[in-house]
Design a protein around this motif. Structure first.
Motif, PDB file in Angstrom:
ATOM      1  N   PHE A 113      -0.427  17.838 -26.740  1.00  0.00           N
ATOM      2  CA  PHE A 113       0.543  16.989 -26.047  1.00  0.00           C
ATOM      3  C   PHE A 113       0.129  15.522 -26.094  1.00  0.00           C
ATOM      4  N   ALA A 114      -1.181  15.286 -25.994  1.00  0.00           N
ATOM      5  CA  ALA A 114      -1.651  13.897 -26.107  1.00  0.00           C
ATOM      6  C   ALA A 114      -1.288  13.328 -27.480  1.00  0.00           C
ATOM      7  N   GLY A 115      -1.484  14.152 -28.543  1.00  0.00           N
ATOM      8  CA  GLY A 115      -1.113  13.712 -29.888  1.00  0.00           C
ATOM      9  C   GLY A 115       0.378  13.497 -30.021  1.00  0.00           C
ATOM     10  N   MET A 116       1.181  14.386 -29.406  1.00  0.00           N
ATOM     11  CA  MET A 116       2.637  14.238 -29.444  1.00  0.00           C
ATOM     12  C   MET A 116       3.083  12.939 -28.779  1.00  0.00           C
ATOM     13  N   PHE A 117       2.541  12.664 -27.604  1.00  0.00           N
ATOM     14  CA  PHE A 117       2.910  11.434 -26.898  1.00  0.00           C
ATOM     15  C   PHE A 117       2.465  10.203 -27.685  1.00  0.00           C
ATOM     16  N   PHE A 118       1.354  10.304 -28.383  1.00  0.00           N
ATOM     17  CA  PHE A 118       0.887   9.195 -29.204  1.00  0.00           C
ATOM     18  C   PHE A 118       1.872   8.900 -30.344  1.00  0.00           C
ATOM     19  N   LEU A 119       2.467   9.973 -30.903  1.00  0.00           N
ATOM     20  CA  LEU A 119       3.382   9.804 -32.030  1.00  0.00           C
ATOM     21  C   LEU A 119       4.782   9.399 -31.587  1.00  0.00           C
ATOM     22  N   ASP A 120       5.320  10.107 -30.551  1.00  0.00           N
ATOM     23  CA  ASP A 120       6.688   9.809 -30.110  1.00  0.00           C
ATOM     24  C   ASP A 120       6.875  10.348 -28.698  1.00  0.00           C
ATOM     25  N   VAL A 121       7.053   9.414 -27.737  1.00  0.00           N
ATOM     26  CA  VAL A 121       7.152   9.810 -26.331  1.00  0.00           C
ATOM     27  C   VAL A 121       8.399  10.652 -26.094  1.00  0.00           C
ATOM     28  N   ARG A 122       9.534  10.271 -26.695  1.00  0.00           N
ATOM     29  CA  ARG A 122      10.793  10.996 -26.451  1.00  0.00           C
ATOM     30  C   ARG A 122      10.696  12.452 -26.925  1.00  0.00           C
ATOM     31  N   LEU A 123      10.166  12.631 -28.125  1.00  0.00           N
ATOM     32  CA  LEU A 123      10.051  13.976 -28.680  1.00  0.00           C
ATOM     33  C   LEU A 123       9.032  14.820 -27.903  1.00  0.00           C
ATOM     34  N   ALA A 124       7.975  14.165 -27.440  1.00  0.00           N
ATOM     35  CA  ALA A 124       6.973  14.872 -26.629  1.00  0.00           C
ATOM     36  C   ALA A 124       7.581  15.369 -25.323  1.00  0.00           C
ATOM     37  N   LEU A 125       8.449  14.548 -24.714  1.00  0.00           N
ATOM     38  CA  LEU A 125       9.116  14.961 -23.469  1.00  0.00           C
ATOM     39  C   LEU A 125      10.055  16.139 -23.716  1.00  0.00           C
ATOM     40  N   ILE A 126      10.726  16.139 -24.858  1.00  0.00           N
ATOM     41  CA  ILE A 126      11.595  17.265 -25.204  1.00  0.00           C
ATOM     42  C   ILE A 126      10.782  18.555 -25.329  1.00  0.00           C
ATOM     43  N   CYS A 127       9.638  18.472 -26.001  1.00  0.00           N
ATOM     44  CA  CYS A 127       8.765  19.651 -26.156  1.00  0.00           C
ATOM     45  C   CYS A 127       8.195  20.110 -24.822  1.00  0.00           C
ATOM     46  N   LEU A 128       8.004  19.137 -23.907  1.00  0.00           N
ATOM     47  CA  LEU A 128       7.443  19.472 -22.592  1.00  0.00           C
ATOM     48  C   LEU A 128       8.389  20.379 -21.793  1.00  0.00           C
ATOM     49  N   ILE A 129       9.691  20.347 -22.154  1.00  0.00           N
ATOM     50  CA  ILE A 129      10.665  21.199 -21.467  1.00  0.00           C
ATOM     51  C   ILE A 129      10.323  22.678 -21.655  1.00  0.00           C
ATOM     52  N   LEU A 130       9.636  23.014 -22.744  1.00  0.00           N
ATOM     53  CA  LEU A 130       9.306  24.417 -23.032  1.00  0.00           C
ATOM     54  C   LEU A 130       8.267  24.984 -22.079  1.00  0.00           C
ATOM     55  N   MET A 131       7.464  24.132 -21.449  1.00  0.00           N
ATOM     56  CA  MET A 131       6.358  24.607 -20.627  1.00  0.00           C
ATOM     57  C   MET A 131       6.788  25.511 -19.476  1.00  0.00           C
ATOM     58  N   PRO A 132       7.846  25.162 -18.685  1.00  0.00           N
ATOM     59  CA  PRO A 132       8.247  26.076 -17.601  1.00  0.00           C
ATOM     60  C   PRO A 132       8.602  27.471 -18.098  1.00  0.00           C
TER      61      PRO A 132
END
Length: 598
Positions: free
Chosen positions: A164-183
């Motif tokens: 997730f740290a790498g994702m946020f480093f590359l693209d915050v918007r896309l990282a937030l979209i992927c974060l939706i999967l966690m719940p």
């Protein structure tokens, strides 16, 4: 199987068990810190790999720009990161497993030590196979928790955080979209944990029952074959085995549904979300292929630890059930009675006195009722009576295998509870009807772990006339003895147990039908040895063959837990009570008349 618990109780129990398991790690803090440090470095190297590839794709591959020196540096960096990841992962796994093995070694020693100090009341109520299952199978499952589960959970957690740290480093918007999967993933893990815990609890219970049935079958194989009970035992074993198989099949079905289909479905949703984002972005501008590659790579890598955690949840649930069973054993309160008070009295004469002793194994039915008698030094007191009359219970209380709750037992005027275990075991010699032999040789079985020289071992064997058969053995006193002494006759085992007892030079002899398993010739030799052994010692003997205790100073006749008659052989025959009837049954009327005439 234990009573069902509600979800809140299960949660509290699981938290308590986990805290207790973690407490074992406190002894290895330095090793744990080092292992975690290596794990973090290895994870960081893993996470940086896709970023290096992203730089290569976006900065060099896409614009078709291939300067030699920067590409060599990138390649060296990528290879270096892989080498660091592989090396540090190897050492962190090695450290975690070393810690796990040390923990499980400590736990097994604790469990074994606890079993050694449990009272006979525990073993009366616990099948041997079930106990073996806890000490071996359950602790082995707990080992898997430390070796596989904890390291997998930690490494997976660090890996997911790093991704997730790498994702946020590359693209915050896309990282937030992927974060939706966690719940969704956390809910999936929670549901799987709830369902699998119930299944594995049943599985462990059935495995314990299988071990208990197997142990019973092996111990009683001679009787099983003699009484043609093979079909019945196969049927009972098969029934438990089928129940175990059913529980395992439920586990397989749950794993197939939750570990494969469900997780893969969430992965596909995430992949669709990433590709859709880049598809929409490509309509209005240029797509960074390196970022796309990195995100797809991260997503794939993200679900690797998720799958690993889900798969390890199986082992986790098994380990929690096993840990609960092991801790239940460690917390069992049915301990063997121990010394009370700070005094350390010594048994110097061996005078034994029972005062109004009443005893019950289950707290409901009295096995002994108001037992009172005195055995003076040099005297032999014999206990006779029908099966279940309470003879062995008197011996069990005198040996302090069970606590005396009503009444009191005194040795040399001191309460039995005041003596140390060492004093009681060294001054009271016990010979049982079924003499237990340990794996080793003849000398080891006579000496055991006591400080006894080889000369004293031979003197004890000569004293009970065991040397007659020992000297005929190929290796004499160094002859090997297998499990339970199966290669020796029952009479030979009994003679060895007599020699074992005499090495301690006890003040009190306790004989539980000590001549029942020997032939007439061997019995005569033992009786001659007993005559010498009894001199200056208090002897309490259980006898079924009344001919062996005719010279006893006092005979106590028990019936339904009470002393109904007491006296010498001759006086009891003259009373023509229960003892008279027992003697008449064993010897016939002619023998009785001859005895009375004498």
């Amino acid at each position: 199987m234990r009573a069902e618990m509600n979800p809140a109780q299960e949660q509290r129990t699981e938290e308590h068990v986990m805290k207790r398991l973690m407490s074992y790690l406190s002894h290895f803090k330095k090793s744990l810190i080092l292992a975690f440090s290596l794990l973090i470095i290895a994870t960081a190297a893993d996470v940086l790999g896709p970023i290096v590839m992203k730089v290569f794709i976006d900065n060099y591959l896409t614009p078709r720009y291939f300067p030699l020196q920067p590409l060599i540096l990138l390649a060296a960096g990528f290879i270096g990161l892989y080498a660091i990841s592989a090396t540090f992962n190897y050492f962190q796994v090695l450290l975690f497993q070393k810690i796990a093995l040390n923990v499980i070694q400590k736990m097994r020693v604790e469990v074994f030590s606890k079993v050694q100090h449990l009272g006979l009341s525990f073993f009366d109520q616990t099948p041997g196979g079930s106990l073996v299952s806890r000490i071996t199978n359950d602790t082995e499952t707990i080992k898997d928790l430390y070796v596989s589960v904890l390291s997998a959970f930690v490494s997976s957690g660090i890996m997911m955080a790093g991704i997730f740290a790498g994702m946020f480093f590359l693209d915050v918007r896309l990282a937030l979209i992927c974060l939706i999967l966690m719940p969704f993933l956390l809910t999936l893990m929670w549901v799987y944990g709830r369902l699998s815990s119930k299944i594995y609890r049943v599985t462990r219970v059935k495995l314990s029952q299988l071990n208990a049935k197997l142990n019973e079958s092996l111990q009683g194989m001679a009787m099983i074959q003699a009484m043609r009970q093979q079909k019945r035992l196969r049927r009972e074993f098969g029934k438990i085995n089928d129940e175990h198989k059913t529980a395992m099949l439920r586990s397989v079905s749950l794993n197939s549904l939750m570990l494969r289909s469900a997780v893969y479905s969430v992965y596909l949703i995430g992949l669709i979300m990433i590709l859709s984002f880049f598809g929409v972005q490509s309509i209005g501008g240029v797509v960074q292929l390196g970022v796309l590659y990195a995100f797809v790579n991260y997503l794939d890598r993200f679900f690797d630890p998720v799958n690993q955690v889900m798969q390890q949840l199986t082992t986790y649930q098994q380990a929690m059930v096993s840990a609960e069973r092991v801790f239940g054993l460690l917390d069992d309160k049915r301990m063997a009675p121990v010394q009370q008070g700070d005094e350390s009295p010594v048994i110097s004469e061996g005078r034994v006195e029972f005062r109004n002793v009443t005893f019950s194994y289950d707290g409901k039915t009295d096995i002994l009722k108001d037992i009172s008698f005195t055995a003076n030094p040099g005297e032999t007191v014999a206990l006779v009576g029908h099966t279940g009359s309470g003879k062995s219970s008197i011996i069990n209380l005198l040996m302090r295998f069970y606590p005396v709750e009503h009444g009191a037992i005194y040795i040399d005027g001191e309460p039995l509870k005041n003596y140390s275990d060492a004093e009681l075991r060294n001054r009271i010699g016990l010979v049982l009807q079924d003499s237990f032999m340990f794996v080793g040789d003849v000398t080891d079985n006579i000496r055991l772990s006591h400080d006894v020289s080889d000369e004293e071992v031979k003197a004890a064997a000569q004293f009970v006339q065991a040397d007659r058969f020992i000297e005929k053995l190929p290796n004499k006193y160094h002859e090997r003895i297998g499990e339970r002494g199966a290669t020796f006759s029952s009479g030979q085992r009994q003679l060895l147990s007599f020699a074992r007892t005499m090495t301690l030079n006890p003040k009190v002899l306790v004989l539980d039908e000590a001549t029942a398993s020997v032939d007439t010739e061997t019995e005569e030799a033992i009786q001659a040895a007993l005559a010498r052994m009894r001199k200056g010692r208090t002897t309490i003997a259980i006898a079924h063959r009344l001919s062996t205790i005719q010279d006893a100073d006092q005979i106590l006749v028990l019936h339904r837990g009470q002393i109904v008659e007491r006296g010498t052989h001759q006086s009891l025959l003259k009373e023509k009570g229960l003892y008279f009837k027992m003697y008449q049954l064993q010897h016939g009327k002619t023998g009785e008349n001859e005895t009375i005439a004498r």
